[in-house]
Enzyme design. Sequence first.
Site: not given
Length: 256
Positions: A160-162
């Site tokens: 999700g962060y990427a």
Amino acid sequence: MSIIEQFALNGKTALVTGCKRGIGRAMAVGLAEAGADIIGVSATLEKSGSAVEADVTALGRNFAAYACDFSDRQALYAFIQQVTTDFPTIDILVNNAGTILRKPAAEHPDEYWDKVIEVNLNAQFVLSREIGKGMVARGRGKIIFTASLLTFQGGITVPGYAASKGGIGQLTKALANEWAGKGVQVNAIAPGYIRTDNTQALQDDPVRSKAILERIPAGRWGEPDDFKGPVVFLASAASNYVNGEILTVDGGWMGR
């Protein structure tokens, strides 16, 4: 205009999200050192008495504090309505607020994905659109996103962060394409491995920390104060012909 005048931010008002600690706090202080008054917002920022407020006011600059949970869309809209009422002219927007939740992709729950995308990407777009429209109307303004090395790389256990930081890179370019000709510069800063709370687990892992340091040509972890110069540059007249750029501040990591 002299080079000193180009970097001066006297008379400017900067809204800095995620400013309570770490990179965001350093950015707020750097902008204040260059002459800007600061509007600070974080999920748990104290109305008064915060460390970042003390840093800014010690420099003789004004500081206004707001608390907002960027994972709550209605709270975000309420914040935007309040801050634009209190400060009709915001010259600089620093989109630094963010979160990270770690779990392998096959086990990464919807709740992790949804929260990270909401805070790191959706809220950044909404805030930039709403503050940016005033900048476009005035014909001037600066928007600076905090991107990441994972704007360029995929990372491990943080899908999700990427995805969110990859999106920030494209959002930076998309807004720059529309607004550069209207006097609004939109750019991003991509931090490398920085000594903050978010990277504490990596710092404490002797294997990962050693591997990270071996790849960084500068041979050290970055510090929050390493972001004062870059953010002042992108917030100032010195960067008036810089649009849609992602400035890596990573000790040379991406060059390896």
